[in-house]
Design a protein around this motif. Structure first.
Motif, short mmCIF file in Angstrom:
data_model
loop_
_atom_site.label_atom_id
_atom_site.label_comp_id
_atom_site.label_asym_id
_atom_site.label_seq_id
_atom_site.Cartn_x
_atom_site.Cartn_y
_atom_site.Cartn_z
N TRP A 170 36.03 50.66 67.67
CA TRP A 170 36.49 49.47 68.35
C TRP A 170 35.73 48.22 67.96
O TRP A 170 36.27 47.11 67.99
N SER A 213 46.03 43.42 68.19
CA SER A 213 45.68 42.01 68.32
C SER A 213 44.63 41.68 67.27
O SER A 213 44.11 42.57 66.58
N ASN A 215 41.28 41.38 66.77
CA ASN A 215 40.09 41.80 67.51
C ASN A 215 39.06 42.34 66.53
O ASN A 215 39.27 42.30 65.30
N ASN A 256 48.54 38.74 63.72
CA ASN A 256 47.74 39.79 63.11
C ASN A 256 48.49 40.46 61.97
O ASN A 256 47.93 40.68 60.88
#
Length: 473
Positions: A170, A213, A215, A256
């Motif tokens: 992540w 997204s 990120n 994205n």
């Protein structure tokens, strides 16, 4: 597309959509009749109208169930195996391959004119026990031998592979899997190079979840892809799994997709499912509209057909347990029918001298963009429609016509794209000898200086009969 020269991989030109074709008459110019655009009535047909696919993940054990098989055959034009092509299924023992499940799906799909995506060659999960216990060079050899065995077996039958799956955390760092720990940072590149060697015709994808997204995770992957493209590592596409909730924040989803496409790779939505809730249909629509808005988004795959067999327990698919269409289905169908075309759908116009395709640089839709030749691929910026003397690229609100810049009739006039207006400088004859001549000037479409390299400019010039003025559709 980016303008740096990529490696020369052979690309499979898979005509996912049914496109109009025409033959050259022996003595007359070719003028193709325009097709009549109609709203598709199934997911696959609607996607195909814009050159895309709409697929489903399939568990072969359910193909004997009529509702499952009939819905799959009627609604989709692409399939991917849920589990039958993963490492534990295809190589349960070292060097002993079992392709029974994958072969069953491929045969079933081919009999119905459907395309097949491959999933997945290398993943930290669903490795056979014998591979999980390997270390160092033994694991490296096992990985590359596995890729070679599977990708080579399905060469010509699978149009794209998820070469590596879920290799990032992540926070954008590498997942500390056995592959990462034992093989170091180079293992993903090694996997792509091995896949390229085993099947040079398939499109090679990186696939991951949690990238819905802009990120930390998607940016980590973006940086890897950018590095790969800069160094010529064979990567063609990025898969966005898109396992999401009905109220997911998708405010940067399209942006994205587009930033990856701008690197010069295709983007694909590979495992879409959306949890039930009041916004389920709208969220499906947002994802579909995003794909339709990005020219290099080549297709969508939902992770299953019916809620009855979904891996999730929140009814996330387009058909309920009785194979009835949900509201989300109708929302997706409308988005497919109403979105801007992209991802292909027309024809390549290929230079006889170089084998490279007539190309709009960087997928531009800006009036005045001069055309070039570039390695052929499936993008919308190389998909040309020839109809009633007009040669156009893209469609809908983005449609542009092949145009002689400024209405010029002199040698060296740039061949550009421009909003279609029907003027003589946008009228063309496609001739039996392979030349394409402008109706206003009679000049031939010409690759400047007879160049054959990527990025060579296209212009108009007095017809000479040379190969740099000959084109094939």
């Amino acid at each position: 597309m980016i303008t740096s020269t990529p490696r020369r991989r052979r690309r499979a030109w898979s005509t996912i959509a049914a496109v109009a074709t025409a033959s050259l008459a022996a003595t007359t110019a070719l003028l193709m009749s325009p097709g009549t655009a109609q709203a598709g009535t199934t997911l696959g047909a609607s996607a195909a109208e814009s050159g895309r696919y709409f697929g489903a993940a399939v568990s072969t054990q359910y193909l004997s169930e009529s509702g499952y098989a009939n819905t799959l055959a009627a609604e989709f034009n692409s399939v991917v195996a849920e589990n039958a092509m993963k490492w534990d299924a295809t190589e349960p023992n070292p060097g002993q391959f079992n392709f029974s499940g994958g072969d069953q799906l491929v045969s079933w799909a081919q009999a119905r004119g459907m395309k097949v995506r491959g999933h997945t060659l290398v993943w930290h999960a669903q490795q056979p026990g014998w591979a999980q216990n390997l270390t160092g060079q033994n694991l490296r050899n096992a990985m590359t031998n596995h890729i070679a065995g599977v990708a080579n077996h399905y060469e010509g039958k699978v149009f794209a592979w998820d070469v590596v799956n879920e290799a990032f955390e992540w926070d954008g760092s590498r997942r500390q899997s056995n592959l990462q720990r034992q093989l170091g940072n180079g293992w993903i590149e090694e996997a792509f190079r091995a896949a390229d060697a085993a099947d040079p015709t398939a499109r090679l994808c990186y696939n991951d979840y949690g990238t819905d997204s802009i990120n930390a995770k998607s940016t980590g992957i973006y940086n890897m892809v950018r590095d790969f493209k800069s160094r010529g590592v064979p990567i063609d596409c990025v898969g966005f799994q898109t396992h999401i909730a009905h109220n997911e924040n998708l405010s940067t989803y399209q942006a994205n997709l587009q930033r990856f496409a701008d690197l010069g790779v295709d983007v694909e939505i590979t495992e879409l499912d959306v949890g039930q809730g009041s916004n389920q249909a709208a969220t499906y629509g947002t994802v579909t509209n995003a794909c339709m808005a990005v020219a290099r988004c080549t297709g969508i795959t939902v992770w299953g057909i019916t809620d009855k067999y979904s891996w999730r327990d929140d009814n996330p698919l387009l058909f309920d347990g009785n194979y009835q269409k949900k509201q989300a289905y109708h929302t997706v169908l409308a988005a497919l029918n109403n979105g801007n075309p992209g991802g292909g759908g027309g024809e390549h116009i290929t230079s006889a001298a170089s084998g490279r395709c007539l190309d709009v640089p960087n997928q531009s839709t800006t009036n005045g963009t001069q055309l070039q030749i570039y390695d052929c691929w499936t993008g919308a910026n190389q998909q040309w429609t020839v109809a009633n003397g007009e040669i156009s690229v893209y469609s809908g609100g983005s449609k542009k016509c092949l145009d002689a810049s400024g209405g010029g009739t002199a040698n060296g006039t740039a061949a550009i794209i421009w909003s279609c207006h029907g003027g003589a400088n946008q009228r063309w004859n496609v001739n039996a000898n392979g030349t394409i001549t402008n109706a206003a000037s009679g000049l031939c479409l010409d690759v400047a200086a007879a160049a054959t390299a990527n990025g060579s400019k296209v212009q108009l010039w007095s017809c000479t009969g040379a190969t740099n003025q000959r084109w094939t559709l």
